[in-house]
Design an enzyme around this catalytic site. Structure first.
Site, PDB file in Angstrom:
ATOM      1  N   TYR A  77      -2.663  12.373   7.025  1.00 62.56           N
ATOM      2  CA  TYR A  77      -2.876  11.234   7.901  1.00 62.56           C
ATOM      3  C   TYR A  77      -2.210   9.974   7.341  1.00 62.56           C
ATOM      4  O   TYR A  77      -2.263   9.700   6.153  1.00 62.56           O
ATOM      5  CB  TYR A  77      -4.379  10.973   8.049  1.00 62.56           C
TER       6      TYR A  77
ATOM      7  N   ARG B 289       0.864  -1.177   0.000  1.00 65.47           N
ATOM      8  CA  ARG B 289       0.000   0.000   0.000  1.00 65.47           C
ATOM      9  C   ARG B 289       0.896   1.222   0.000  1.00 65.47           C
ATOM     10  O   ARG B 289       1.865   1.286   0.759  1.00 65.47           O
ATOM     11  CB  ARG B 289      -0.878  -0.007   1.259  1.00 65.47           C
TER      12      ARG B 289
ATOM     13  N   GLU C 250     -13.731  -1.386   6.541  1.00 67.29           N
ATOM     14  CA  GLU C 250     -13.037  -1.486   7.833  1.00 67.29           C
ATOM     15  C   GLU C 250     -13.827  -0.848   8.972  1.00 67.29           C
ATOM     16  O   GLU C 250     -13.580  -1.156  10.130  1.00 67.29           O
ATOM     17  CB  GLU C 250     -11.612  -0.918   7.754  1.00 67.29           C
TER      18      GLU C 250
ATOM     19  N   ARG D 210     -13.611  -5.420   3.583  1.00 64.53           N
ATOM     20  CA  ARG D 210     -12.462  -5.234   4.479  1.00 64.53           C
ATOM     21  C   ARG D 210     -12.761  -5.377   5.967  1.00 64.53           C
ATOM     22  O   ARG D 210     -11.985  -4.936   6.815  1.00 64.53           O
ATOM     23  CB  ARG D 210     -11.867  -3.834   4.223  1.00 64.53           C
TER      24      ARG D 210
ATOM     25  N   ASP E  38      -5.080   3.772  -0.024  1.00 60.71           N
ATOM     26  CA  ASP E  38      -6.202   4.020   0.889  1.00 60.71           C
ATOM     27  C   ASP E  38      -6.608   5.494   0.817  1.00 60.71           C
ATOM     28  O   ASP E  38      -5.766   6.383   0.974  1.00 60.71           O
ATOM     29  CB  ASP E  38      -5.752   3.672   2.327  1.00 60.71           C
TER      30      ASP E  38
ATOM     31  N   GLU F 198      -4.299  -7.206   5.149  1.00 60.49           N
ATOM     32  CA  GLU F 198      -3.428  -6.097   5.534  1.00 60.49           C
ATOM     33  C   GLU F 198      -2.514  -6.535   6.685  1.00 60.49           C
ATOM     34  O   GLU F 198      -2.961  -7.196   7.622  1.00 60.49           O
ATOM     35  CB  GLU F 198      -4.282  -4.901   5.984  1.00 60.49           C
TER      36      GLU F 198
ATOM     37  N   TRP G 152     -13.098  11.220   7.081  1.00 57.87           N
ATOM     38  CA  TRP G 152     -11.817  10.529   6.933  1.00 57.87           C
ATOM     39  C   TRP G 152     -11.981   9.066   7.261  1.00 57.87           C
ATOM     40  O   TRP G 152     -12.969   8.687   7.825  1.00 57.87           O
ATOM     41  CB  TRP G 152     -10.716  11.166   7.771  1.00 57.87           C
TER      42      TRP G 152
ATOM     43  N   HIS H  20      -9.206   6.722   2.745  1.00 62.38           N
ATOM     44  CA  HIS H  20      -9.753   7.094   4.046  1.00 62.38           C
ATOM     45  C   HIS H  20     -11.061   7.880   3.953  1.00 62.38           C
ATOM     46  O   HIS H  20     -11.244   8.886   4.653  1.00 62.38           O
ATOM     47  CB  HIS H  20      -8.715   7.901   4.856  1.00 62.38           C
TER      48      HIS H  20
ATOM     49  N   GLU I 166      -9.056   1.952  -1.659  1.00 63.51           N
ATOM     50  CA  GLU I 166      -9.798   1.594  -0.446  1.00 63.51           C
ATOM     51  C   GLU I 166     -10.555   2.801   0.099  1.00 63.51           C
ATOM     52  O   GLU I 166     -10.019   3.914   0.098  1.00 63.51           O
ATOM     53  CB  GLU I 166      -8.752   1.117   0.572  1.00 63.51           C
TER      54      GLU I 166
HETATM   55  C1  CS2 Z   1      -6.320   2.429   7.851  1.00 58.67           C
HETATM   56  C2  CS2 Z   1      -6.147   2.430   9.317  1.00 58.67           C
HETATM   57  O1  CS2 Z   1      -5.081   0.452   7.797  1.00 58.67           O
HETATM   58  C3  CS2 Z   1      -5.957   1.092   7.248  1.00 58.67           C
HETATM   59  O2  CS2 Z   1      -6.481   0.759   6.243  1.00 58.67           O
HETATM   60  O3  CS2 Z   1      -7.500   2.902   7.364  1.00 58.67           O
HETATM   61  O4  CS2 Z   1      -4.906   2.994   9.535  1.00 58.67           O
HETATM   62  C4  CS2 Z   1      -7.157   3.216  10.109  1.00 58.67           C
HETATM   63  O5  CS2 Z   1      -7.043   4.549   9.807  1.00 58.67           O
HETATM   64  C5  CS2 Z   1      -6.966   2.975  11.543  1.00 58.67           C
HETATM   65  O6  CS2 Z   1      -7.064   1.607  11.796  1.00 58.67           O
HETATM   66  C6  CS2 Z   1      -7.980   3.735  12.334  1.00 58.67           C
HETATM   67  O7  CS2 Z   1      -8.048   3.249  13.574  1.00 58.67           O
HETATM   68 MG    MG Z   2      -8.072   1.892   5.639  1.00 54.63          MG
END
Ligand code: CS2
Ligand code: MG
Length: 404
Positions: A159, A147, A264, A285, A212, A341, A404, A214, A238
């Site tokens: 971020y 990634r 996620e 995910r 990603d 991941e 986000w 977000h 993602e």
């Molecule tokens: C992210 C994470 O790993 C990922 O795909 O989206 O870093 C996510 O931001 C954190 O798990 C948030 O707690």
């Molecule tokens: Mg993520």
């Protein structure tokens, strides 16, 4: 085999982790991860105050019955707190069943359907050059999927761009009040194709490239991003857009063949059903820890299999090694596995959690220890006291709070 005790262990070896430890009257122990990043203590209370007392005396081998008891019996269903607490119990029960029968959990789930679990690591950097070097390190280490994230030029901070020098990257672990990042979608949309083009130009196409977003784009912006990244043969983009607005994915789908991953932040099969059954995403995910454990995530994965959707479980550093081990057990056993991941854990976490999984040639092997294959060193855990930490907040340039 009855549950004799249910203890919640809170420890912070680099990140805050909540672990449920169940012990049976036959002396078998099981571990489950119940970490809800940034809202950990809500799950601790849910478990300690409401769930643990109800578990005492229950037959630990009746995993589905206990799942239904906690889900339907509470009246209040779903939601991240509930489903993370149930996940902790469920994974601990699978761990117990494995240890009691002497088998790794994947064997209890029908056995391995592959030899190893394809994982992706996180490469990132402040500049494109930093990213290129980091991708090189991952390739050198044997990763087949990476990634890629980079700071967006013109923004003070982005971020997920953080390097602590351990070779693993971590999201910022801030104090009680979140830091605030500034976001600019237009700048990002101009930059993302440049970044991916540089990665492919330098390192070629012989590895899977992931990215990603977000949840930061509108559906139209996400469609544009997907289209602009098509030449770079992405494995996926993602969380391109906030996932609760599910019809948004129709618009993205209509404009791009770049594969989409989401889920996620989901916590039940009901969050996934529309996206999966309408084939609006390619990868789902959800994680074992936030989606009701192995028992419930298996149902989501089986639903996904009907529609040709593959799995790609969340595996950030804020999910504990217990969660990662449980994910590997399930990944090994489901036919429609896609990718896992793997962000890794900071070294103090390795003092607390003794794991059996190992990375080999791009794949993760869970090992053949009975159960999930993780033990906790409670003395080490006690050395790392809980500290409140928050994820950052995201604002637009004019101060508006953004997704986000
Ligand atoms: C992210 C994470 O790993 C990922 O795909 O989206 O870093 C996510 O931001 C954190 O798990 C948030 O707690
Ligand atoms: Mg993520």
């Amino acid at each position: 085999m009855r549950i004799d005790s249910a203890e919640v262990i809170v420890t912070s070896p680099g990140r805050n982790y909540v672990t449920l430890k169940l012990t049976t009257d036959t002396g078998v122990t099981g571990l489950g991860d119940a970490t809800l990043n940034g809202r950990e203590l809500a799950v601790v209370s849910y478990l300690r105050d409401h769930v643990c007392p109800q578990l005492i005396g229950k037959d630990a081998s009746r995993i589905t019955d206990i799942w239904e008891y906690l889900y339907k019996g509470a009246y209040w269903r779903r939601g991240p707190v509930t489903m993370t607490a149930i996940a902790g119990v469920d994974c601990a029960l699978w761990d117990i069943l494995g240890k009691a029968t002497g088998r790794p959990v994947h064997e209890l789930l029908g056995g391995a359907v592959r030899d190893g679990v394809l994982v992706y690591g996180h490469a990132n950097g402040q500049t494109i050059d930093d990213v290129l070097a980091d991708v090189g390190r991952y390739l050198e280490a044997g990763y087949r999927a990476i990634r890629v994230q980079a700071s967006v030029p013109g923004l003070d901070s982005t971020y997920g761009i953080h390097h602590d020098g351990t070779g693993h990257t971590y999201e910022p672990a801030d104090a009680r009040y979140p830091t605030e990042n500034v976001w600019d979608s237009a700048a990002y949309l101009r930059f993302a194709p440049e970044l991916m083009a540089a990665v492919r130009a330098e390192h070629g196409y012989d590895f899977h490239l992931l990215h990603d977003v977000h949840h930061r784009l509108t559906p139209r912006e996400a469609a544009r991003l997907g289209k602009s990244l098509e030449p770079f043969d992405m494995f996926w983009i993602e969380d391109a857009t906030p996932a609760e607005d599910q019809t948004a994915f129709e618009l993205i789908r209509a404009h791009t063949v770049t594969p989409l991953a989401v889920g996620e932040v989901f916590n039940s099969i009901w969050d996934c059903r529309h996206l999966i059954s309408n084939r609006l995403v390619d990868y789902i995910r959800c994680s074992v820890s936030h989606t009701g454990g192995i028992t419930h995530l298996r149902k989501i994965f089986d639903l996904a299999a009907l529609y040709g959707v593959r799995t790609g479980s969340h595996g950030a550093g804020d999910l504990s090694p217990v969660s990662f081990a449980a994910a590997l057990q399930l990944d090994l056993a489901v036919p429609n596995f896609g990718i896992q991941e793997y962000m890794g854990h900071l070294s103090p976490a390795e003092e607390v959690f003794k794991t059996a999984y190992r990375f080999e040639d791009g794949y993760m092997k869970p090992g053949d220890r009975p159960g999930l294959g993780v033990e906790i060193d409670e003395e080490a855990a006690a050395r790392y006291a809980y500290e409140p930490k928050s994820l950052p907040v995201n604002r637009l340039r004019d101060g508006t709070i953004h997704d986000w």
